[in-house]
Design a protein around this motif. Sequence first.
Motif, PDB file in Angstrom:
ATOM      1  N   MET A  34      -0.110 -10.767   3.491  1.00 54.25           N
ATOM      2  CA  MET A  34       0.985 -11.511   2.993  1.00 54.25           C
ATOM      3  C   MET A  34       2.336 -10.348   2.965  1.00 54.25           C
ATOM      4  SD  MET A  34       0.180 -14.460   2.038  1.00 54.25           S
ATOM      5  CE  MET A  34       1.402 -14.831   0.958  1.00 54.25           C
ATOM      6  N   VAL A  35       3.554 -11.044   3.464  1.00 50.41           N
ATOM      7  CA  VAL A  35       4.781 -10.307   3.471  1.00 50.41           C
ATOM      8  C   VAL A  35       5.414 -10.933   2.303  1.00 50.41           C
ATOM      9  CG1 VAL A  35       6.688  -9.540   4.898  1.00 50.41           C
ATOM     10  CG2 VAL A  35       4.525 -10.028   6.103  1.00 50.41           C
TER      11      VAL A  35
ATOM     12  N   ARG B 186       7.571  -6.078   0.843  1.00 51.96           N
ATOM     13  CA  ARG B 186       6.173  -5.441   0.542  1.00 51.96           C
ATOM     14  C   ARG B 186       5.039  -6.178   1.118  1.00 51.96           C
ATOM     15  NH1 ARG B 186       4.910  -6.434  -5.631  1.00 51.96           N
ATOM     16  NH2 ARG B 186       4.343  -8.493  -4.769  1.00 51.96           N
ATOM     17  N   PHE B 187       3.872  -5.358   1.379  1.00 50.45           N
ATOM     18  CA  PHE B 187       2.917  -6.142   2.236  1.00 50.45           C
ATOM     19  C   PHE B 187       1.696  -6.017   1.435  1.00 50.45           C
ATOM     20  CE2 PHE B 187       6.129  -4.344   4.930  1.00 50.45           C
ATOM     21  CZ  PHE B 187       6.230  -5.280   5.860  1.00 50.45           C
ATOM     22  N   SER B 188       0.946  -7.095   1.465  1.00 54.19           N
ATOM     23  CA  SER B 188      -0.277  -6.952   0.507  1.00 54.19           C
ATOM     24  C   SER B 188      -1.512  -7.440   1.305  1.00 54.19           C
ATOM     25  CB  SER B 188      -0.326  -7.683  -0.921  1.00 54.19           C
ATOM     26  OG  SER B 188      -0.051  -9.007  -0.381  1.00 54.19           O
ATOM     27  N   TYR B 189      -2.651  -7.097   1.094  1.00 49.61           N
ATOM     28  CA  TYR B 189      -3.936  -7.535   1.796  1.00 49.61           C
ATOM     29  C   TYR B 189      -4.947  -7.537   0.666  1.00 49.61           C
ATOM     30  CZ  TYR B 189      -8.037  -7.433   4.559  1.00 49.61           C
ATOM     31  OH  TYR B 189      -9.240  -7.511   5.460  1.00 49.61           O
TER      32      TYR B 189
ATOM     33  N   ASP C 143      -4.973  -8.922  -2.372  1.00 51.99           N
ATOM     34  CA  ASP C 143      -4.522  -8.174  -3.623  1.00 51.99           C
ATOM     35  C   ASP C 143      -4.188  -6.562  -3.833  1.00 51.99           C
ATOM     36  OD1 ASP C 143      -4.531 -10.949  -4.480  1.00 51.99           O
ATOM     37  OD2 ASP C 143      -6.400 -10.834  -5.499  1.00 51.99           O
ATOM     38  N   ARG C 144      -4.232  -6.176  -2.539  1.00 50.82           N
ATOM     39  CA  ARG C 144      -3.938  -4.717  -2.796  1.00 50.82           C
ATOM     40  C   ARG C 144      -2.766  -4.667  -1.989  1.00 50.82           C
ATOM     41  NH1 ARG C 144      -8.835  -3.026   0.456  1.00 50.82           N
ATOM     42  NH2 ARG C 144      -7.037  -1.781   1.620  1.00 50.82           N
TER      43      ARG C 144
END
Length: 68
Positions: free
Chosen positions: A7-8, A17-20, A22-23
């Motif tokens: 997710m960007v 912010r980049f997340s994968y 929920d991190r």
Amino acid sequence: MRGAKIMVHHFADGRLRFSYKDRVLTCTAYGAYAVPDPAEDEKTLDARVDALAAARRRAARQVTALAA
């Protein structure tokens, strides 16, 4: 992580912010990111639409006058 989807999150103040799963992932910016043009207010947009509509009406009148 090959083929994984991340997710960007692009914030209004320009942060990314980049997340994968929920991190939050760390990233390094190289160069500058493109900044979009600021949004225009409603009055400016209304004036542009009115100008375009008036130009189309004038063009339509000229075509009908030439056809007559």
